[in-house]
Design a protein around this motif. Structure first.
Motif, PDB file in Angstrom:
ATOM      1  N   ALA A  61       0.873  -1.270   0.114  1.00 26.95           N
ATOM      2  CA  ALA A  61       0.053   0.141  -0.051  1.00 26.95           C
ATOM      3  C   ALA A  61       0.867   1.121  -0.032  1.00 26.95           C
ATOM      4  CB  ALA A  61      -1.002  -0.140   1.068  1.00 26.95           C
ATOM      5  N   ARG A  62       2.010   1.158   0.674  1.00 28.73           N
ATOM      6  CA  ARG A  62       2.989   2.534   0.779  1.00 28.73           C
ATOM      7  C   ARG A  62       3.360   2.470  -0.648  1.00 28.73           C
ATOM      8  NH1 ARG A  62       5.295   0.538   4.614  1.00 28.73           N
ATOM      9  NH2 ARG A  62       4.274   1.748   6.523  1.00 28.73           N
ATOM     10  N   LYS A  63       3.702   1.791  -1.512  1.00 37.68           N
ATOM     11  CA  LYS A  63       4.320   1.923  -2.841  1.00 37.68           C
ATOM     12  C   LYS A  63       3.447   2.588  -3.486  1.00 37.68           C
ATOM     13  CE  LYS A  63       7.876  -2.038  -2.295  1.00 37.68           C
ATOM     14  NZ  LYS A  63       8.271  -3.195  -2.924  1.00 37.68           N
ATOM     15  N   GLU A  64       1.971   1.938  -3.467  1.00 42.23           N
ATOM     16  CA  GLU A  64       0.966   2.254  -4.352  1.00 42.23           C
ATOM     17  C   GLU A  64       0.758   3.818  -4.012  1.00 42.23           C
ATOM     18  OE1 GLU A  64      -3.860   1.688  -5.016  1.00 42.23           O
ATOM     19  OE2 GLU A  64      -2.640   0.090  -3.907  1.00 42.23           O
ATOM     20  N   ILE A  65       0.718   4.266  -2.845  1.00 42.90           N
ATOM     21  CA  ILE A  65       0.802   5.776  -2.613  1.00 42.90           C
ATOM     22  C   ILE A  65       1.743   6.546  -2.850  1.00 42.90           C
ATOM     23  CG2 ILE A  65       0.449   7.347  -0.457  1.00 42.90           C
ATOM     24  CD1 ILE A  65      -2.076   5.945  -1.121  1.00 42.90           C
ATOM     25  N   ASP A  66       2.997   6.059  -2.676  1.00 40.27           N
ATOM     26  CA  ASP A  66       3.965   6.872  -3.060  1.00 40.27           C
ATOM     27  C   ASP A  66       4.131   7.133  -4.602  1.00 40.27           C
ATOM     28  OD1 ASP A  66       5.143   6.858  -0.492  1.00 40.27           O
ATOM     29  OD2 ASP A  66       6.308   5.335  -0.920  1.00 40.27           O
ATOM     30  N   THR A  67       3.713   5.975  -5.355  1.00 38.06           N
ATOM     31  CA  THR A  67       3.511   6.319  -6.916  1.00 38.06           C
ATOM     32  C   THR A  67       2.464   7.270  -7.008  1.00 38.06           C
ATOM     33  OG1 THR A  67       4.282   3.954  -7.107  1.00 38.06           O
ATOM     34  CG2 THR A  67       2.768   4.966  -8.976  1.00 38.06           C
ATOM     35  N   ARG A  68       1.314   7.361  -6.536  1.00 41.53           N
ATOM     36  CA  ARG A  68       0.299   8.315  -6.774  1.00 41.53           C
ATOM     37  C   ARG A  68       0.932   9.605  -6.370  1.00 41.53           C
ATOM     38  NH1 ARG A  68      -2.970  10.376  -9.927  1.00 41.53           N
ATOM     39  NH2 ARG A  68      -5.098  11.068  -8.842  1.00 41.53           N
ATOM     40  N   VAL A  69       1.583   9.869  -5.308  1.00 41.10           N
ATOM     41  CA  VAL A  69       2.079  11.054  -4.999  1.00 41.10           C
ATOM     42  C   VAL A  69       2.953  11.776  -6.062  1.00 41.10           C
ATOM     43  CG1 VAL A  69       3.552  12.286  -3.215  1.00 41.10           C
ATOM     44  CG2 VAL A  69       1.635  10.850  -2.424  1.00 41.10           C
ATOM     45  N   ILE A  70       3.751  10.946  -6.486  1.00 40.47           N
ATOM     46  CA  ILE A  70       4.953  11.189  -7.597  1.00 40.47           C
ATOM     47  C   ILE A  70       4.121  11.569  -8.785  1.00 40.47           C
ATOM     48  CG2 ILE A  70       6.656  10.319  -9.276  1.00 40.47           C
ATOM     49  CD1 ILE A  70       7.600   8.451  -6.717  1.00 40.47           C
ATOM     50  N   GLU A  71       3.070  10.897  -9.073  1.00 44.50           N
ATOM     51  CA  GLU A  71       2.158  11.242 -10.315  1.00 44.50           C
ATOM     52  C   GLU A  71       1.580  12.788 -10.009  1.00 44.50           C
ATOM     53  OE1 GLU A  71      -0.598   8.403 -10.642  1.00 44.50           O
ATOM     54  OE2 GLU A  71       0.818   6.694 -11.487  1.00 44.50           O
ATOM     55  N   LEU A  72       1.310  13.096  -8.861  1.00 40.42           N
ATOM     56  CA  LEU A  72       0.631  14.278  -8.596  1.00 40.42           C
ATOM     57  C   LEU A  72       1.610  15.326  -8.721  1.00 40.42           C
ATOM     58  CD1 LEU A  72      -2.027  13.352  -5.848  1.00 40.42           C
ATOM     59  CD2 LEU A  72      -2.703  14.019  -8.075  1.00 40.42           C
ATOM     60  N   LEU A  73       2.730  15.202  -8.146  1.00 40.17           N
ATOM     61  CA  LEU A  73       3.853  16.208  -7.989  1.00 40.17           C
ATOM     62  C   LEU A  73       4.456  16.583  -9.369  1.00 40.17           C
ATOM     63  CD1 LEU A  73       5.441  14.968  -4.644  1.00 40.17           C
ATOM     64  CD2 LEU A  73       3.785  16.784  -5.175  1.00 40.17           C
ATOM     65  N   ALA A  74       4.059  15.584 -10.307  1.00 38.53           N
ATOM     66  CA  ALA A  74       4.913  15.573 -11.655  1.00 38.53           C
ATOM     67  C   ALA A  74       4.342  16.948 -12.583  1.00 38.53           C
ATOM     68  CB  ALA A  74       4.720  14.377 -12.323  1.00 38.53           C
ATOM     69  N   LYS A  75       3.354  17.401 -12.167  1.00 46.47           N
ATOM     70  CA  LYS A  75       2.748  18.764 -12.691  1.00 46.47           C
ATOM     71  C   LYS A  75       2.329  19.813 -11.741  1.00 46.47           C
ATOM     72  CE  LYS A  75      -1.903  16.448 -12.187  1.00 46.47           C
ATOM     73  NZ  LYS A  75      -3.064  16.318 -12.762  1.00 46.47           N
ATOM     74  N   PRO A  76       2.190  21.013 -12.143  1.00 48.37           N
ATOM     75  CA  PRO A  76       1.918  21.911 -11.263  1.00 48.37           C
ATOM     76  C   PRO A  76       0.542  21.559 -10.622  1.00 48.37           C
ATOM     77  CG  PRO A  76       2.469  22.949 -13.285  1.00 48.37           C
ATOM     78  CD  PRO A  76       2.378  21.554 -13.475  1.00 48.37           C
ATOM     79  N   LEU A  77       0.616  21.912  -9.220  1.00 43.11           N
ATOM     80  CA  LEU A  77      -0.150  21.578  -8.453  1.00 43.11           C
ATOM     81  C   LEU A  77      -1.661  22.433  -8.247  1.00 43.11           C
ATOM     82  CD1 LEU A  77       1.471  20.384  -5.105  1.00 43.11           C
ATOM     83  CD2 LEU A  77       0.328  18.820  -6.566  1.00 43.11           C
ATOM     84  N   ALA A  78      -2.979  21.735  -8.375  1.00 44.28           N
ATOM     85  CA  ALA A  78      -4.026  22.481  -8.293  1.00 44.28           C
ATOM     86  C   ALA A  78      -4.215  22.340  -6.590  1.00 44.28           C
ATOM     87  CB  ALA A  78      -5.197  21.557  -9.118  1.00 44.28           C
ATOM     88  N   ALA A  79      -5.312  23.020  -6.066  1.00 43.21           N
ATOM     89  CA  ALA A  79      -5.505  23.114  -4.927  1.00 43.21           C
ATOM     90  C   ALA A  79      -5.894  21.847  -4.489  1.00 43.21           C
ATOM     91  CB  ALA A  79      -6.713  24.107  -4.378  1.00 43.21           C
ATOM     92  N   GLU A  80      -6.823  21.012  -5.192  1.00 50.02           N
ATOM     93  CA  GLU A  80      -7.397  19.706  -4.953  1.00 50.02           C
ATOM     94  C   GLU A  80      -6.167  18.553  -4.864  1.00 50.02           C
ATOM     95  OE1 GLU A  80      -8.527  21.569  -7.121  1.00 50.02           O
ATOM     96  OE2 GLU A  80     -10.427  22.173  -6.459  1.00 50.02           O
ATOM     97  N   ASP A  81      -5.147  18.966  -5.801  1.00 50.62           N
ATOM     98  CA  ASP A  81      -4.121  17.720  -5.810  1.00 50.62           C
ATOM     99  C   ASP A  81      -3.350  18.020  -4.578  1.00 50.62           C
ATOM    100  OD1 ASP A  81      -4.858  16.967  -8.364  1.00 50.62           O
ATOM    101  OD2 ASP A  81      -3.816  18.135  -9.382  1.00 50.62           O
ATOM    102  N   ALA A  82      -2.884  19.417  -4.209  1.00 56.79           N
ATOM    103  CA  ALA A  82      -2.009  19.533  -3.055  1.00 56.79           C
ATOM    104  C   ALA A  82      -2.861  19.038  -1.772  1.00 56.79           C
ATOM    105  CB  ALA A  82      -2.009  20.851  -2.716  1.00 56.79           C
ATOM    106  N   VAL A  83      -4.392  18.873  -1.584  1.00 55.95           N
ATOM    107  CA  VAL A  83      -4.974  18.323  -0.510  1.00 55.95           C
ATOM    108  C   VAL A  83      -4.709  16.918  -0.588  1.00 55.95           C
ATOM    109  CG1 VAL A  83      -7.401  17.806   0.305  1.00 55.95           C
ATOM    110  CG2 VAL A  83      -6.812  20.328  -0.467  1.00 55.95           C
ATOM    111  N   GLN A  84      -4.830  16.284  -1.948  1.00 59.85           N
ATOM    112  CA  GLN A  84      -4.965  14.893  -2.040  1.00 59.85           C
ATOM    113  C   GLN A  84      -3.204  14.206  -1.634  1.00 59.85           C
ATOM    114  OE1 GLN A  84      -7.454  12.229  -3.309  1.00 59.85           O
ATOM    115  NE2 GLN A  84      -5.858  11.576  -1.609  1.00 59.85           N
ATOM    116  N   VAL A  85      -2.347  15.152  -1.792  1.00 58.52           N
ATOM    117  CA  VAL A  85      -1.047  14.687  -1.738  1.00 58.52           C
ATOM    118  C   VAL A  85      -0.745  14.715  -0.164  1.00 58.52           C
ATOM    119  CG1 VAL A  85       1.357  15.488  -1.686  1.00 58.52           C
ATOM    120  CG2 VAL A  85       0.028  15.420  -3.946  1.00 58.52           C
ATOM    121  N   ALA A  86      -1.574  15.636   0.367  1.00 59.50           N
ATOM    122  CA  ALA A  86      -1.214  15.818   2.106  1.00 59.50           C
ATOM    123  C   ALA A  86      -2.005  14.773   2.743  1.00 59.50           C
ATOM    124  CB  ALA A  86      -1.796  17.283   2.517  1.00 59.50           C
TER     125      ALA A  86
END
Length: 480
Positions: A61-86
């Protein structure tokens, strides 16, 4: 407090054996849920915040979450993306999720019978060449725990539901803080860019004033004024740059990232919406939906159940029963079989202080629940007022002040081209226009922060729900 109950309350030995067997069966029914109670938190997060929450409890589960975080950080963050990363990555929130495991363990423990007690007495003596023995063996079960188990389990179920709401509230709090930090970081970087333009204009004015003073076309007062504008602009820029660094670091911490360089932000804040949200029944909405008020109500209900349990156990809190056998005489004389019942006698303490304490705790909880409702109404009114005012201020800057300064700048440029005003008037006007744009950025930031505060006010305030939880010890149910 312990009871004066006697063995006749339990009927025959067969009945007692059946009771013992029943307690063992019932105590084995308590078990842990597959999701640990997290599904409720996840559903609440999706409904209130529109984000996905995951409880990371395995390497996969940790690897899956880390992959998703990397995908969100690969582009300029929208507010919703920042919340999701947090929500995915904040370690403090991950630690808060384990409150669910602690609370569920207490709930399961409340539904299990305490372990039986075994005691043995062995004595012997030799007389006339014959050794006589006295052996007593007793296995006892805490039947009182079975009597109070339904109430104790009910209390812990309410505590568990309260923990679920408090955990969801912690997710909402992190989301709100992340949104505010996100908007603050973007606004700070925008301010830095505009203040650099102000500094450039002031620097140009100061340089021109110095050259004109050198050839005798500018007096010292005029030169000092332009130099002062430049010094102030340089100071404001330095402060803004430090504020930008601090804002980005705050966002970095909330996102759970090791370095601010991992964050890519948009160059400007989202535009102001055309119209603000109208919430005519904002107070009633808060009373109906706030998670902290739900948690406080659950706590009060749990204490009410606790009071009933305390009254039920006023004279009894330990009652043990079990089979016993006794051997007296020689080893081959055989055992006498029977049972043993043990309990305390209420000679010195009749339970009045215990009931009084429970009633006082319950009364205190009722008053705190009423206070929480009053505070919630006030908080949501204040948050909605700040939201509407910040919208009006930002709209005024957008529709009035910034366009007006732009028109003034255009008119002054025409006058400069017609040699009706000088270059210093044009530079001063440019500084004023840039400052008005920067003030609009700040007002737009304040609007988005006020909107985040309003959303949080409608969800709840963690401090209101952080009251002490009812423990098994406070229910009057013995732990042994």
């Amino acid at each position: 407090m312990r009871s004066t109950l006697s063995a006749r309350h339990f009927g025959s030995t067969k009945t007692l054996n059946a009771l013992v067997l029943g307690t063992l069966v019932l105590s084995g029914c308590a078990s842990f849920s597959p999701d640990g109670g997290f599904d409720t938190v996840r559903e609440t997060t999706r409904a209130r915040i529109g984000a996905d929450a995951q409880w990371v409890r395995s390497d996969e589960a940790r690897k899956e979450i880390d992959t998703r975080v990397i995908e969100l950080l690969a582009k300029p963050l929208a507010a919703e993306d920042a919340v999701q990363v947090a929500i995915y990555n904040n370690r403090g929130l991950r630690a808060a999720f384990y409150d669910l495991g602690i609370s569920e363990a207490e709930m399961v423990q409340a539904g299990r019978l305490p372990n039986p007690h075994f005691s043995m007495l062995r004595t012997s003596r030799a007389e006339n060449g014959v050794r006589e023995f006295k052996i007593e063996q007793v296995l006892t079960f805490n039947l009182f725990a079975l009597i109070t188990m339904p109430l104790a389990v009910e209390v812990e179920k309410r505590n568990f539901a309260q923990t679920q709401r408090m955990t969801a509230l912690e997710v909402a709090r992190l989301a709100s803080e992340t949104r505010k930090a996100y908007f603050g970081a973007i606004a700070a970087e925008e301010s830095v860019r505009y203040l650099r333009k102000v500094k450039q204009a002031a620097e140009a004015g100061a340089g021109l004033a110095r050259k004109m003073a050198e050839v005798g076309n500018f007096n010292r007062l005029q030169q000092a004024r332009e130099q002062g504008f430049y010094a102030s602009a340089a100071l404001e820029l330095a402060r803004a740059e430090q504020a930008s660094i601090a804002a980005r670091e705050r966002l970095t911490k909330l996102l759970g990232l090791p370095s601010p360089q991992a964050i890519r932000l948009p160059e400007r804040l989202p535009d102001l919406p055309k119209l603000p949200d109208e919430l005519p029944a904002v107070e009633q909405t808060a009373l109906d939906q706030r998670l902290d008020l739900q948690a406080v109500r659950l706590e009060t209900e749990a204490l009410a159940k606790n009071l009933g349990l305390t009254q039920a156990t006023r004279f009894i809190n330990v009652l043990e029963f079990g089979p016993a056998r006794v051997l007296e005489g020689t080893r081959d004389s055989g055992y006498k079989r029977g049972y043993e019942v043990s309990f305390e006698l209420p000679i010195f303490d009749f339970g009045g202080s215990k009931v009084a304490k429970a009633e006082a705790i319950y009364g205190q909880a009722v008053e705190r629940a009423a206070e929480a409702a009053i505070n919630a109404r006030s908080e949501v009114r204040e948050a909605y007022s700040a939201y509407r005012n910040s919208f009006d201020i930002a709209k005024h800057y957008r529709d009035e002040i910034v366009p007006l300064n732009k028109r003034i700048a255009e008119e002054n440029l025409l006058r400069y081209n017609g040699m009706l005003i000088g270059v210093f008037d044009l530079l001063a006007d440019a500084r004023s226009q840039i400052s008005s744009v920067n003030s609009y950025i700040e007002s737009l930031r304040d609007y988005w922060i006020a909107q985040s505060d309003l959303q949080m006010a409608l969800i709840g305030k963690p401090s209101l729900a952080a009251a002490a939880r009812t423990s098994p010890a406070s229910t009057g149910r013995p732990d042994h």
